[in-house]
Design a protein around this motif. Structure first.
Motif, PDB file in Angstrom:
ATOM      1  N   PHE A 151      24.047  12.753  14.180  1.00 49.39           N
ATOM      2  CA  PHE A 151      23.393  13.636  13.225  1.00 49.39           C
ATOM      3  C   PHE A 151      24.288  14.850  12.971  1.00 49.39           C
ATOM      4  O   PHE A 151      24.815  15.434  13.915  1.00 49.39           O
ATOM      5  N   PRO A 152      24.438  15.255  11.729  1.00 51.59           N
ATOM      6  CA  PRO A 152      25.289  16.414  11.440  1.00 51.59           C
ATOM      7  C   PRO A 152      24.619  17.719  11.893  1.00 51.59           C
ATOM      8  O   PRO A 152      23.390  17.803  11.998  1.00 51.59           O
ATOM      9  N   GLU A 153      25.433  18.722  12.145  1.00 54.31           N
ATOM     10  CA  GLU A 153      24.926  20.023  12.569  1.00 54.31           C
ATOM     11  C   GLU A 153      23.937  20.588  11.550  1.00 54.31           C
ATOM     12  O   GLU A 153      22.981  21.283  11.907  1.00 54.31           O
ATOM     13  N   SER A 154      24.135  20.274  10.268  1.00 52.67           N
ATOM     14  CA  SER A 154      23.224  20.775   9.230  1.00 52.67           C
ATOM     15  C   SER A 154      21.788  20.310   9.459  1.00 52.67           C
ATOM     16  O   SER A 154      20.839  21.009   9.106  1.00 52.67           O
ATOM     17  N   CYS A 155      21.616  19.164  10.082  1.00 50.21           N
ATOM     18  CA  CYS A 155      20.274  18.660  10.402  1.00 50.21           C
ATOM     19  C   CYS A 155      19.583  19.595  11.395  1.00 50.21           C
ATOM     20  O   CYS A 155      18.427  19.970  11.208  1.00 50.21           O
ATOM     21  N   PHE A 156      20.305  19.987  12.440  1.00 52.54           N
ATOM     22  CA  PHE A 156      19.736  20.870  13.449  1.00 52.54           C
ATOM     23  C   PHE A 156      19.449  22.253  12.878  1.00 52.54           C
ATOM     24  O   PHE A 156      18.425  22.860  13.173  1.00 52.54           O
ATOM     25  N   LEU A 157      20.353  22.737  12.045  1.00 55.07           N
ATOM     26  CA  LEU A 157      20.159  24.044  11.415  1.00 55.07           C
ATOM     27  C   LEU A 157      18.958  24.031  10.479  1.00 55.07           C
ATOM     28  O   LEU A 157      18.194  25.000  10.416  1.00 55.07           O
ATOM     29  N   ALA A 158      18.764  22.921   9.765  1.00 56.35           N
ATOM     30  CA  ALA A 158      17.617  22.803   8.859  1.00 56.35           C
ATOM     31  C   ALA A 158      16.310  22.812   9.653  1.00 56.35           C
ATOM     32  O   ALA A 158      15.334  23.451   9.247  1.00 56.35           O
ATOM     33  N   TYR A 159      16.294  22.124  10.801  1.00 58.80           N
ATOM     34  CA  TYR A 159      15.085  22.134  11.628  1.00 58.80           C
ATOM     35  C   TYR A 159      14.802  23.544  12.137  1.00 58.80           C
ATOM     36  O   TYR A 159      13.679  24.025  12.075  1.00 58.80           O
ATOM     37  N   GLN A 160      15.852  24.190  12.624  1.00 56.37           N
ATOM     38  CA  GLN A 160      15.716  25.562  13.128  1.00 56.37           C
ATOM     39  C   GLN A 160      15.139  26.472  12.050  1.00 56.37           C
ATOM     40  O   GLN A 160      14.244  27.279  12.314  1.00 56.37           O
ATOM     41  N   GLU A 161      15.621  26.324  10.842  1.00 53.09           N
ATOM     42  CA  GLU A 161      15.122  27.141   9.735  1.00 53.09           C
ATOM     43  C   GLU A 161      13.680  26.780   9.394  1.00 53.09           C
ATOM     44  O   GLU A 161      12.849  27.650   9.135  1.00 53.09           O
ATOM     45  N   ALA A 162      13.361  25.489   9.404  1.00 56.91           N
ATOM     46  CA  ALA A 162      12.005  25.039   9.046  1.00 56.91           C
ATOM     47  C   ALA A 162      10.957  25.563  10.020  1.00 56.91           C
ATOM     48  O   ALA A 162       9.849  25.906   9.606  1.00 56.91           O
ATOM     49  N   VAL A 163      11.298  25.611  11.292  1.00 58.06           N
ATOM     50  CA  VAL A 163      10.331  26.112  12.267  1.00 58.06           C
ATOM     51  C   VAL A 163      10.456  27.615  12.464  1.00 58.06           C
ATOM     52  O   VAL A 163       9.712  28.205  13.245  1.00 58.06           O
ATOM     53  N   ASN A 164      11.432  28.213  11.753  1.00 61.22           N
ATOM     54  CA  ASN A 164      11.642  29.652  11.786  1.00 61.22           C
ATOM     55  C   ASN A 164      11.766  30.156  13.223  1.00 61.22           C
ATOM     56  O   ASN A 164      11.084  31.084  13.639  1.00 61.22           O
ATOM     57  N   GLN A 165      12.622  29.467  13.975  1.00 59.92           N
ATOM     58  CA  GLN A 165      12.802  29.826  15.370  1.00 59.92           C
ATOM     59  C   GLN A 165      14.288  29.861  15.685  1.00 59.92           C
ATOM     60  O   GLN A 165      15.012  28.912  15.420  1.00 59.92           O
ATOM     61  N   ARG A 166      14.709  30.957  16.235  1.00 57.06           N
ATOM     62  CA  ARG A 166      16.102  31.115  16.633  1.00 57.06           C
ATOM     63  C   ARG A 166      16.365  30.270  17.882  1.00 57.06           C
ATOM     64  O   ARG A 166      15.549  30.205  18.786  1.00 57.06           O
ATOM     65  N   VAL A 167      17.512  29.601  17.902  1.00 55.26           N
ATOM     66  CA  VAL A 167      17.873  28.835  19.087  1.00 55.26           C
ATOM     67  C   VAL A 167      18.439  29.815  20.114  1.00 55.26           C
ATOM     68  O   VAL A 167      19.484  30.407  19.910  1.00 55.26           O
ATOM     69  N   ASP A 168      17.687  29.986  21.185  1.00 54.91           N
ATOM     70  CA  ASP A 168      18.115  30.906  22.232  1.00 54.91           C
ATOM     71  C   ASP A 168      18.300  30.139  23.531  1.00 54.91           C
ATOM     72  O   ASP A 168      18.201  28.917  23.579  1.00 54.91           O
ATOM     73  N   ARG A 169      18.556  30.881  24.579  1.00 50.60           N
ATOM     74  CA  ARG A 169      18.819  30.270  25.882  1.00 50.60           C
ATOM     75  C   ARG A 169      17.642  29.407  26.343  1.00 50.60           C
ATOM     76  O   ARG A 169      17.827  28.335  26.914  1.00 50.60           O
ATOM     77  N   ASP A 170      16.413  29.869  26.129  1.00 51.04           N
ATOM     78  CA  ASP A 170      15.238  29.114  26.561  1.00 51.04           C
ATOM     79  C   ASP A 170      15.133  27.770  25.842  1.00 51.04           C
ATOM     80  O   ASP A 170      14.819  26.757  26.456  1.00 51.04           O
ATOM     81  N   ILE A 171      15.399  27.762  24.552  1.00 49.95           N
ATOM     82  CA  ILE A 171      15.326  26.506  23.802  1.00 49.95           C
ATOM     83  C   ILE A 171      16.461  25.580  24.221  1.00 49.95           C
ATOM     84  O   ILE A 171      16.252  24.377  24.391  1.00 49.95           O
ATOM     85  N   GLU A 172      17.652  26.128  24.431  1.00 47.96           N
ATOM     86  CA  GLU A 172      18.770  25.296  24.887  1.00 47.96           C
ATOM     87  C   GLU A 172      18.455  24.662  26.242  1.00 47.96           C
ATOM     88  O   GLU A 172      18.746  23.486  26.465  1.00 47.96           O
TER      89      GLU A 172
END
Length: 86
Positions: free
Chosen positions: A31-52
């Protein structure tokens, strides 16, 4: 003119943490990185240490399951995930 639409129906849909799906997608790639970025934007949640960390834990679950089903070929991947979670 005809209004044509394409829809994707996931036969494995669930009501759960969407990051579990992201973890599986990252685990096996493709899956391209754009897929992950789109999900992050859709859920309006920043990827932080806890999510990682949550993603790593979901990945560990799937790798343990693969060890159980397919054997020790996934053992080094399991060890790497455990080390990353420390």
């Amino acid at each position: 003119t005809r209004d044509e639409r394409i829809a994707v129906i996931d036969p494995a849909c669930s009501i759960g943490d969407g990051w579990a799906d992201i973890a599986m997608m990252r685990l096996f790639g493709g899956f391209p990185e754009s897929c992950f970025l789109a999900y992050q934007e859709a859920v309006n949640q920043r990827v932080d240490r806890d999510i990682e960390r949550r993603i790593l834990l979901y990945q560990l679950y799937h790798v343990l399951n693969h060890i159980n089903i397919f054997g020790r070929g996934y053992a080094s991947q399991m060890r790497s995930l455990i080390q990353a979670l420390r």
